[in-house]
Write a protein that holds these residues in place. Structure first.
Motif, PDB file in Angstrom:
ATOM      1  N   TYR A 152      45.765  89.220   5.656  1.00 52.43           N
ATOM      2  CA  TYR A 152      45.296  88.759   4.343  1.00 52.43           C
ATOM      3  C   TYR A 152      43.798  88.477   4.349  1.00 52.43           C
ATOM      4  O   TYR A 152      43.116  88.663   3.330  1.00 52.43           O
ATOM      5  CB  TYR A 152      46.087  87.528   3.908  1.00 52.43           C
ATOM      6  CG  TYR A 152      47.498  87.872   3.484  1.00 52.43           C
ATOM      7  CD1 TYR A 152      47.730  88.601   2.324  1.00 52.43           C
ATOM      8  CD2 TYR A 152      48.597  87.504   4.254  1.00 52.43           C
ATOM      9  CE1 TYR A 152      49.017  88.946   1.932  1.00 52.43           C
ATOM     10  CE2 TYR A 152      49.884  87.845   3.878  1.00 52.43           C
ATOM     11  CZ  TYR A 152      50.090  88.561   2.715  1.00 52.43           C
ATOM     12  OH  TYR A 152      51.368  88.909   2.335  1.00 52.43           O
ATOM     13  N   ARG A 153      43.277  88.054   5.476  1.00 57.41           N
ATOM     14  CA  ARG A 153      41.824  87.873   5.577  1.00 57.41           C
ATOM     15  C   ARG A 153      41.103  89.215   5.450  1.00 57.41           C
ATOM     16  O   ARG A 153      40.067  89.317   4.785  1.00 57.41           O
ATOM     17  CB  ARG A 153      41.468  87.222   6.923  1.00 57.41           C
ATOM     18  CG  ARG A 153      41.831  85.745   7.030  1.00 57.41           C
ATOM     19  CD  ARG A 153      41.451  85.212   8.403  1.00 57.41           C
ATOM     20  NE  ARG A 153      41.787  83.811   8.557  1.00 57.41           N
ATOM     21  CZ  ARG A 153      41.651  83.132   9.684  1.00 57.41           C
ATOM     22  NH1 ARG A 153      41.195  83.760  10.770  1.00 57.41           N
ATOM     23  NH2 ARG A 153      41.978  81.856   9.748  1.00 57.41           N
ATOM     24  N   GLY A 190      47.385  82.355  15.203  1.00 58.00           N
ATOM     25  CA  GLY A 190      47.405  82.999  13.903  1.00 58.00           C
ATOM     26  C   GLY A 190      46.291  83.998  13.705  1.00 58.00           C
ATOM     27  O   GLY A 190      46.098  84.522  12.627  1.00 58.00           O
ATOM     28  N   ASP A 191      45.530  84.256  14.748  1.00 56.76           N
ATOM     29  CA  ASP A 191      44.410  85.179  14.634  1.00 56.76           C
ATOM     30  C   ASP A 191      44.743  86.491  15.306  1.00 56.76           C
ATOM     31  O   ASP A 191      45.644  86.589  16.121  1.00 56.76           O
ATOM     32  CB  ASP A 191      43.144  84.584  15.268  1.00 56.76           C
ATOM     33  CG  ASP A 191      42.628  83.420  14.450  1.00 56.76           C
ATOM     34  OD1 ASP A 191      42.806  83.452  13.226  1.00 56.76           O
ATOM     35  OD2 ASP A 191      42.053  82.496  15.044  1.00 56.76           O
ATOM     36  N   GLU A 251      49.813  88.227  10.498  1.00 60.72           N
ATOM     37  CA  GLU A 251      49.907  88.285   9.037  1.00 60.72           C
ATOM     38  C   GLU A 251      48.741  87.551   8.393  1.00 60.72           C
ATOM     39  O   GLU A 251      48.195  87.982   7.377  1.00 60.72           O
ATOM     40  CB  GLU A 251      51.233  87.691   8.578  1.00 60.72           C
ATOM     41  CG  GLU A 251      51.483  87.821   7.082  1.00 60.72           C
ATOM     42  CD  GLU A 251      52.865  87.361   6.696  1.00 60.72           C
ATOM     43  OE1 GLU A 251      53.214  87.473   5.500  1.00 60.72           O
ATOM     44  OE2 GLU A 251      53.616  86.891   7.580  1.00 60.72           O
ATOM     45  N   ARG A 252      48.366  86.449   8.990  1.00 59.07           N
ATOM     46  CA  ARG A 252      47.230  85.676   8.466  1.00 59.07           C
ATOM     47  C   ARG A 252      45.952  86.496   8.493  1.00 59.07           C
ATOM     48  O   ARG A 252      45.179  86.513   7.534  1.00 59.07           O
ATOM     49  CB  ARG A 252      47.071  84.403   9.316  1.00 59.07           C
ATOM     50  CG  ARG A 252      45.949  83.473   8.853  1.00 59.07           C
ATOM     51  CD  ARG A 252      45.938  82.240   9.745  1.00 59.07           C
ATOM     52  NE  ARG A 252      44.862  81.338   9.392  1.00 59.07           N
ATOM     53  CZ  ARG A 252      44.596  80.206  10.042  1.00 59.07           C
ATOM     54  NH1 ARG A 252      45.350  79.866  11.086  1.00 59.07           N
ATOM     55  NH2 ARG A 252      43.605  79.431   9.665  1.00 59.07           N
ATOM     56  N   GLN A 253      45.742  87.202   9.584  1.00 61.88           N
ATOM     57  CA  GLN A 253      44.549  88.035   9.698  1.00 61.88           C
ATOM     58  C   GLN A 253      44.590  89.198   8.711  1.00 61.88           C
ATOM     59  O   GLN A 253      43.551  89.612   8.178  1.00 61.88           O
ATOM     60  CB  GLN A 253      44.420  88.571  11.127  1.00 61.88           C
ATOM     61  CG  GLN A 253      43.185  89.445  11.371  1.00 61.88           C
ATOM     62  CD  GLN A 253      41.888  88.661  11.332  1.00 61.88           C
ATOM     63  OE1 GLN A 253      41.905  87.435  11.326  1.00 61.88           O
ATOM     64  NE2 GLN A 253      40.772  89.359  11.310  1.00 61.88           N
TER      65      GLN A 253
END
Length: 226
Positions: free
Chosen positions: A108-109, A174-175, A104-106
């Motif tokens: 948004y990136r 997280g990646d 999910e973090r990726q």
């Protein structure tokens, strides 16, 4: 770089052609009913000229946004469609088999990166923030969206999306493991190919004779079992 004006154009993009048509209809009606106006002929003509210029700017920015969006990859197009445009048919027919192969973090990136690229390419196409305000500074449709985004009320801008879940990979860091999105059919094909490889390896692996004692002149291991 101020990205708010770029977001305004992305959120408004699916409706831009319709807005331009509405402005055109308004111009025609105002011209036909100008004889009823209490304003001077000059004031009416000036008002019509401003609306004609607005219509031309709407058509111009719509063409520019369309051309810029065509420069993005399929993955980036999905990001725009999913977050900003939210057209149910397009999501279902063109991107129905897409799954995020990232955390999910990726995700948004990737969204932030796509937005910055869009704004940069929009500037190269001639639509800078300064030109945006020059053309649409008094256009309430755009300014209401801009005001909501600037005030941090982005949720009030977009329509509620039809239920559609994005299932992200769980990663301790997280990646993203693969750095992007994969179609379901590709992921399924990859899994199937791996299973077939394991099966083929098992089949082709050399094995010992089932009864080694027979080849050595001995007796079957089943002999003597009562």
């Amino acid at each position: 770089m101020n990205l708010i004006y770029a977001k305004v154009l992305l959120y408004a993009f699916p409706k831009l052609r319709g807005v331009s048509e509405a402005v055109t209809a308004g111009i025609e009606n105002k011209a036909l009913l100008s004889f009823r106006s209490v304003s001077s002929a000059y004031a009416v003509a000036e008002s019509l000229a401003e609306e004609i210029l607005l219509r031309e700017n709407l058509d111009g920015v719509t063409d520019a946004v369309e051309k810029v969006l065509q420069t993005f990859s399929e993955e980036e197009s999905f990001l725009f469609e999913y977050r900003y445009f939210r057209r149910k048919r397009v999501l279902r027919e063109q991107f129905g088999e897409y799954l995020p192969a990232c955390s999910e973090r990726q995700y948004y990136r990737l969204q932030e990166c796509a937005l910055k690229k869009f704004a940069s390419r929009l500037c190269l196409a001639g639509w800078t923030e300064a030109r945006f305000f020059q053309a649409f500074g008094s256009f309430s449709f755009f300014m209401k969206i801009y005001g909501a985004l600037a005030a941090g009320k982005e949720r009030s801008v977009y329509q509620k999306r039809a239920r559609r879940e994005l299932r992200f990979q769980v990663s301790s860091s997280g990646d993203c493991a693969t750095g992007g999105f994969l179609p379901r059919r590709t992921m399924k094909a990859t899994t199937t190919a791996a299973a077939q490889t394991m099966q083929t390896t098992a089949i082709c692996m050399p094995v010992s004779p089932p009864f080694p004692f027979l080849s050595a002149g001995g007796t079957s291991p089943d002999e003597g079992v009562k």
